[in-house]
Design a protein around this motif. Sequence first.
Motif, PDB file in Angstrom:
ATOM      1  N   ASP A 109       0.818  -1.212   0.000  1.00  9.26           N
ATOM      2  CA  ASP A 109       0.000   0.000   0.000  1.00  9.26           C
ATOM      3  C   ASP A 109       0.847   1.256   0.000  1.00  9.26           C
ATOM      4  O   ASP A 109       0.510   2.235  -0.628  1.00  9.26           O
ATOM      5  N   ARG A 110       1.938   1.208   0.735  1.00 11.66           N
ATOM      6  CA  ARG A 110       2.833   2.369   0.775  1.00 11.66           C
ATOM      7  C   ARG A 110       4.275   1.922   1.007  1.00 11.66           C
ATOM      8  O   ARG A 110       4.521   0.940   1.723  1.00 11.66           O
ATOM      9  N   VAL A 111       5.200   2.691   0.418  1.00  9.49           N
ATOM     10  CA  VAL A 111       6.620   2.500   0.691  1.00  9.49           C
ATOM     11  C   VAL A 111       7.113   3.777   1.365  1.00  9.49           C
ATOM     12  O   VAL A 111       7.010   4.864   0.796  1.00  9.49           O
ATOM     13  N   ILE A 112       7.597   3.628   2.578  1.00  7.34           N
ATOM     14  CA  ILE A 112       8.096   4.783   3.325  1.00  7.34           C
ATOM     15  C   ILE A 112       9.596   4.863   3.137  1.00  7.34           C
ATOM     16  O   ILE A 112      10.322   3.926   3.465  1.00  7.34           O
ATOM     17  N   LEU A 113      10.057   5.974   2.606  1.00 14.66           N
ATOM     18  CA  LEU A 113      11.490   6.168   2.418  1.00 14.66           C
ATOM     19  C   LEU A 113      11.972   7.228   3.398  1.00 14.66           C
ATOM     20  O   LEU A 113      11.573   8.386   3.318  1.00 14.66           O
ATOM     21  N   ILE A 114      12.807   6.821   4.338  1.00 15.53           N
ATOM     22  CA  ILE A 114      13.352   7.784   5.300  1.00 15.53           C
ATOM     23  C   ILE A 114      14.658   8.334   4.740  1.00 15.53           C
ATOM     24  O   ILE A 114      15.600   7.583   4.512  1.00 15.53           O
ATOM     25  N   LYS A 115      14.666   9.618   4.494  1.00 14.59           N
ATOM     26  CA  LYS A 115      15.862  10.237   3.926  1.00 14.59           C
ATOM     27  C   LYS A 115      16.715  10.831   5.041  1.00 14.59           C
ATOM     28  O   LYS A 115      16.185  11.416   5.990  1.00 14.59           O
ATOM     29  N   LEU A 116      17.999  10.658   4.895  1.00 17.50           N
ATOM     30  CA  LEU A 116      18.922  11.152   5.914  1.00 17.50           C
ATOM     31  C   LEU A 116      20.023  11.931   5.207  1.00 17.50           C
ATOM     32  O   LEU A 116      20.592  11.452   4.221  1.00 17.50           O
ATOM     33  N   SER A 117      20.322  13.137   5.691  1.00 18.39           N
ATOM     34  CA  SER A 117      21.385  13.925   5.062  1.00 18.39           C
ATOM     35  C   SER A 117      22.742  13.356   5.453  1.00 18.39           C
ATOM     36  O   SER A 117      22.870  12.665   6.466  1.00 18.39           O
ATOM     37  N   GLU A 118      23.745  13.656   4.639  1.00 17.47           N
ATOM     38  CA  GLU A 118      25.097  13.187   4.921  1.00 17.47           C
ATOM     39  C   GLU A 118      25.566  13.698   6.276  1.00 17.47           C
ATOM     40  O   GLU A 118      26.138  12.959   7.068  1.00 17.47           O
ATOM     41  N   LYS A 119      25.271  14.965   6.530  1.00 17.96           N
ATOM     42  CA  LYS A 119      25.724  15.616   7.763  1.00 17.96           C
ATOM     43  C   LYS A 119      25.147  14.923   9.002  1.00 17.96           C
ATOM     44  O   LYS A 119      25.869  14.584   9.945  1.00 17.96           O
ATOM     45  N   GLU A 120      23.834  14.701   8.976  1.00 19.59           N
ATOM     46  CA  GLU A 120      23.169  14.058  10.111  1.00 19.59           C
ATOM     47  C   GLU A 120      23.669  12.626  10.271  1.00 19.59           C
ATOM     48  O   GLU A 120      23.883  12.135  11.375  1.00 19.59           O
ATOM     49  N   SER A 121      23.870  11.963   9.148  1.00 17.54           N
ATOM     50  CA  SER A 121      24.357  10.591   9.162  1.00 17.54           C
ATOM     51  C   SER A 121      25.731  10.495   9.836  1.00 17.54           C
ATOM     52  O   SER A 121      25.977   9.617  10.652  1.00 17.54           O
ATOM     53  N   PHE A 122      26.620  11.458   9.511  1.00 15.27           N
ATOM     54  CA  PHE A 122      27.954  11.496  10.146  1.00 15.27           C
ATOM     55  C   PHE A 122      27.818  11.628  11.651  1.00 15.27           C
ATOM     56  O   PHE A 122      28.452  10.921  12.410  1.00 15.27           O
ATOM     57  N   GLN A 123      26.966  12.583  12.054  1.00 17.91           N
ATOM     58  CA  GLN A 123      26.830  12.857  13.488  1.00 17.91           C
ATOM     59  C   GLN A 123      26.291  11.650  14.244  1.00 17.91           C
ATOM     60  O   GLN A 123      26.745  11.348  15.332  1.00 17.91           O
ATOM     61  N   ARG A 124      25.347  10.953  13.624  1.00 25.20           N
ATOM     62  CA  ARG A 124      24.776   9.788  14.311  1.00 25.20           C
ATOM     63  C   ARG A 124      25.768   8.633  14.379  1.00 25.20           C
ATOM     64  O   ARG A 124      25.908   7.993  15.410  1.00 25.20           O
ATOM     65  N   ILE A 125      26.439   8.413  13.269  1.00 27.59           N
ATOM     66  CA  ILE A 125      27.294   7.235  13.233  1.00 27.59           C
ATOM     67  C   ILE A 125      28.569   7.427  14.053  1.00 27.59           C
ATOM     68  O   ILE A 125      29.108   6.469  14.594  1.00 27.59           O
ATOM     69  N   ALA A 126      28.981   8.682  14.208  1.00 33.79           N
ATOM     70  CA  ALA A 126      30.156   8.964  15.050  1.00 33.79           C
ATOM     71  C   ALA A 126      29.903   8.526  16.493  1.00 33.79           C
ATOM     72  O   ALA A 126      30.840   8.257  17.239  1.00 33.79           O
ATOM     73  N   LYS A 127      28.622   8.453  16.882  1.00 31.33           N
ATOM     74  CA  LYS A 127      28.288   8.070  18.261  1.00 31.33           C
ATOM     75  C   LYS A 127      27.984   6.577  18.391  1.00 31.33           C
ATOM     76  O   LYS A 127      27.686   6.094  19.471  1.00 31.33           O
ATOM     77  N   ARG A 128      28.044   5.875  17.279  1.00 27.96           N
ATOM     78  CA  ARG A 128      27.700   4.445  17.324  1.00 27.96           C
ATOM     79  C   ARG A 128      28.843   3.604  17.884  1.00 27.96           C
ATOM     80  O   ARG A 128      29.985   3.742  17.468  1.00 27.96           O
ATOM     81  N   ARG A 129      28.507   2.728  18.800  1.00 26.72           N
ATOM     82  CA  ARG A 129      29.484   1.750  19.296  1.00 26.72           C
ATOM     83  C   ARG A 129      28.816   0.390  19.224  1.00 26.72           C
ATOM     84  O   ARG A 129      27.598   0.301  19.212  1.00 26.72           O
ATOM     85  N   ILE A 130      29.633  -0.635  19.214  1.00 27.39           N
ATOM     86  CA  ILE A 130      29.048  -1.967  19.093  1.00 27.39           C
ATOM     87  C   ILE A 130      29.768  -2.931  20.040  1.00 27.39           C
ATOM     88  O   ILE A 130      30.971  -2.765  20.308  1.00 27.39           O
ATOM     89  N   CYS A 131      29.016  -3.889  20.581  1.00 27.16           N
ATOM     90  CA  CYS A 131      29.651  -4.895  21.438  1.00 27.16           C
ATOM     91  C   CYS A 131      30.381  -5.890  20.533  1.00 27.16           C
ATOM     92  O   CYS A 131      29.793  -6.437  19.613  1.00 27.16           O
ATOM     93  N   GLU A 132      31.638  -6.080  20.825  1.00 26.17           N
ATOM     94  CA  GLU A 132      32.490  -6.963  20.031  1.00 26.17           C
ATOM     95  C   GLU A 132      31.938  -8.388  20.025  1.00 26.17           C
ATOM     96  O   GLU A 132      32.061  -9.105  19.040  1.00 26.17           O
ATOM     97  N   LYS A 133      31.305  -8.757  21.136  1.00 25.55           N
ATOM     98  CA  LYS A 133      30.871 -10.140  21.313  1.00 25.55           C
ATOM     99  C   LYS A 133      29.446 -10.390  20.805  1.00 25.55           C
ATOM    100  O   LYS A 133      29.242 -11.197  19.908  1.00 25.55           O
ATOM    101  N   CYS A 134      28.460  -9.657  21.353  1.00 20.29           N
ATOM    102  CA  CYS A 134      27.067  -9.953  20.974  1.00 20.29           C
ATOM    103  C   CYS A 134      26.551  -9.044  19.870  1.00 20.29           C
ATOM    104  O   CYS A 134      25.422  -9.210  19.419  1.00 20.29           O
ATOM    105  N   LYS A 135      27.374  -8.077  19.430  1.00 22.54           N
ATOM    106  CA  LYS A 135      27.052  -7.178  18.301  1.00 22.54           C
ATOM    107  C   LYS A 135      25.903  -6.215  18.579  1.00 22.54           C
ATOM    108  O   LYS A 135      25.348  -5.641  17.648  1.00 22.54           O
ATOM    109  N   LYS A 136      25.534  -6.063  19.837  1.00 27.26           N
ATOM    110  CA  LYS A 136      24.481  -5.092  20.139  1.00 27.26           C
ATOM    111  C   LYS A 136      25.042  -3.682  19.936  1.00 27.26           C
ATOM    112  O   LYS A 136      26.193  -3.407  20.257  1.00 27.26           O
TER     113      LYS A 136
END
Length: 218
Positions: A109-136
């Motif tokens: 019925d609908r396709v939702i496309l979430i658009k993200l700017s490069e700038k916002e994407s950088f800021q969000r991903i710079a804060k991303r961390r991941i558990c080496e073991k369980c990948k959370k």
Amino acid sequence: MNVVILGPQGSGKGTQAQLIAEKFDLEHIDMGKFLREVALLNTPLGKEINEIINIKKELVDDKILKKVLHLKIQDLPREKGIIFDGVPRREDQLAYFEEAMIKFGRQVDRVILIKLSEKESFQRIAKRRICEKCKKVFILGKDIQSETEKCPVCSGKIIQRIDDTEEGVKKRLKIFQQETMPVIKYYEAQDNIIEINGDQIIKKVFKDILKQLKKIYD
Ligand SMILES: [Zn+2]
């Protein structure tokens, strides 16, 4: 109602999919998550997927994705709507996705496309961390306060992934755009695309989605 939600990494697509599923009582189909579930089953398909994703650490091919998709949809009563999280994402997935929809008497019925700017994407991903073991995944300053903290789930070490850099982000956004373009064009031709500004806070993104989805009923 059957909805597809697409968005690059960091767009909050999974969170929005969850919120939409709750609001409209839809089945949330996250293919990555479902694949991991099937991999735990003691069936020929389960063993095959386990071998690929957990032992060889590779991506499953479209033939398997197709089987898994059918498996998931066939178990659902027809009146239960679905939100497909991140699928179909590429042109080669589109054909068997649409085939499965027709087979099970459904339509998108609908396709939702979430658009993200490069700038916002950088800021969000710079804060991303991941558990080496369980990948959370954890957000620095929100889920965890310091990089020296241990994973609250499994006590594993928390790290920053190598491709969570500006270069990695740029590359991923570009790949996402290239890969999804044919899918977007296909649904655009059916006048089925909803574009949402993903640079906003979760609440505001959800509000915008609801506004657009409500038009289906009005
Ligand atoms: Zn962990």
